[in-house]
Design an enzyme around this catalytic site. Structure first.
Site, short mmCIF file in Angstrom:
data_model
loop_
_atom_site.label_atom_id
_atom_site.label_comp_id
_atom_site.label_asym_id
_atom_site.label_seq_id
_atom_site.Cartn_x
_atom_site.Cartn_y
_atom_site.Cartn_z
N HIS A 117 41.50 48.17 39.84
CA HIS A 117 40.79 49.29 40.47
C HIS A 117 39.37 48.84 40.78
CE1 HIS A 117 39.80 53.41 41.46
NE2 HIS A 117 38.70 53.27 40.75
N ASN A 161 44.47 40.10 46.75
CA ASN A 161 44.67 39.90 45.31
C ASN A 161 46.03 39.29 45.02
OD1 ASN A 161 42.45 40.91 43.44
ND2 ASN A 161 42.53 42.58 44.93
C1 GAR Z 1 41.22 45.91 46.15
O1 GAR Z 1 39.83 46.03 46.22
C2 GAR Z 1 41.75 46.73 44.99
O2 GAR Z 1 40.89 46.76 43.89
C3 GAR Z 1 41.86 48.08 45.61
O3 GAR Z 1 42.33 47.87 46.92
C4 GAR Z 1 41.89 46.57 47.35
C5 GAR Z 1 43.11 45.82 47.81
O4 GAR Z 1 42.75 44.62 48.43
N1 GAR Z 1 42.74 48.93 44.88
C6 GAR Z 1 42.62 50.25 44.84
O5 GAR Z 1 41.77 50.86 45.44
C7 GAR Z 1 43.65 50.94 43.99
N2 GAR Z 1 43.29 52.30 43.75
P1 GAR Z 1 43.86 43.52 48.69
O6 GAR Z 1 45.04 44.22 49.39
O7 GAR Z 1 43.18 42.57 49.64
O8 GAR Z 1 44.24 42.93 47.39
#
Ligand code: GAR
Length: 214
Positions: A131, A25
């Site tokens: 989230h 992200n």
């Molecule tokens: C994403 O899916 C985000 O929505 C989630 O962790 C992942 C991070 O992916 N966030 C949570 O669970 C927060 N409680 P990334 O490191 O590849 O962006």
């Protein structure tokens, strides 16, 4: 540990991104900021990425994109508040022209730490999170497996303001995907993540436009 490759010539609105892992992200946001000229359009630049985990993939990706990276491990602190106070100090000191200056926006992008009320109130109104569920459903962890287990037909992700209550706060944007027969948590997570990468930069732009004086 600090690794700085950025040329941060005092942008008026600093964006700091907090990560704990792969940072996909974060990468989507940094890419959108450059591609869509956030500095020229909104006076906003991603000036730093902070990870609470050492040697995660997101740090190398941020460095490759020319964004300054910092590691602050929560393991080096005795309690949650001590870590959060150090994190606040690190974030606020990153403006070379104005140390101890609160950034325009703090973006949590896969930052897997529960934040104290002190941290949340310090950045009140300028702290966003993504989230991986359609809030208010499935706060907390294992959101995709729980949605499958409940027989949900749709899942998704939510961008929301951060408040002291975990995974609450006003919703800025949501993305919905179908849950398909045969999905497991990994296949559903991948489908949701694709939408997160589109939604999060758009939600940040919406925030920048709505908070032009910040
Ligand atoms: C994403 O899916 C985000 O929505 C989630 O962790 C992942 C991070 O992916 N966030 C949570 O669970 C927060 N409680 P990334 O490191 O590849 O962006």
């Amino acid at each position: 540990m600090t690794h700085s490759t950025a040329s941060t010539n005092g942008p008026s609105r600093r964006i700091i991104i907090l990560i704990s892992g792969g940072g996909s992200n974060m990468q989507a946001i940094v890419k959108a900021a450059k591609r869509d000229h956030w500095q020229a359009r909104y006076g906003a630049t991603v000036t730093g990425v902070v990870s609470n985990q050492r040697e995660v993939g997101g740090l190398a990706c941020a460095q490759e994109a020319g964004v300054a990276t910092h590691v602050l491990s929560h393991r080096d602190f005795t309690d949650r508040l001590a870590f959060d106070l150090a994190l606040m100090s690190l974030i606020d000191q990153q403006d070379p022209q104005s140390p101890n200056h609160v950034p325009a926006l703090i973006v949590l992008a896969g930052f897997m730490r529960i934040l104290t009320p002190a941290f949340v109130s310090h950045y009140a109104g300028r702290l966003l999170n993504i989230h991986p569920s359609l809030l208010p459903a499935f706060t907390g962890l294992h959101t995709h497996q729980r949605a499958i287990d409940m027989g949900c037909k749709f899942a998704g992700a939510t961008v929301h303001h951060v408040t002291a209550e975990l995974d609450h706060g006003d919703i800025l944007a949501q993305a919905v995907v179908p849950i398909l027969a045969g999905d497991d948590a990994a296949s559903l997570a991948a489908r949701v993540l694709t939408q997160e990468h589109l939604m999060y930069p758009q939600a940040i732009v919406k925030w920048l436009q709505a908070n032009a004086s910040t």
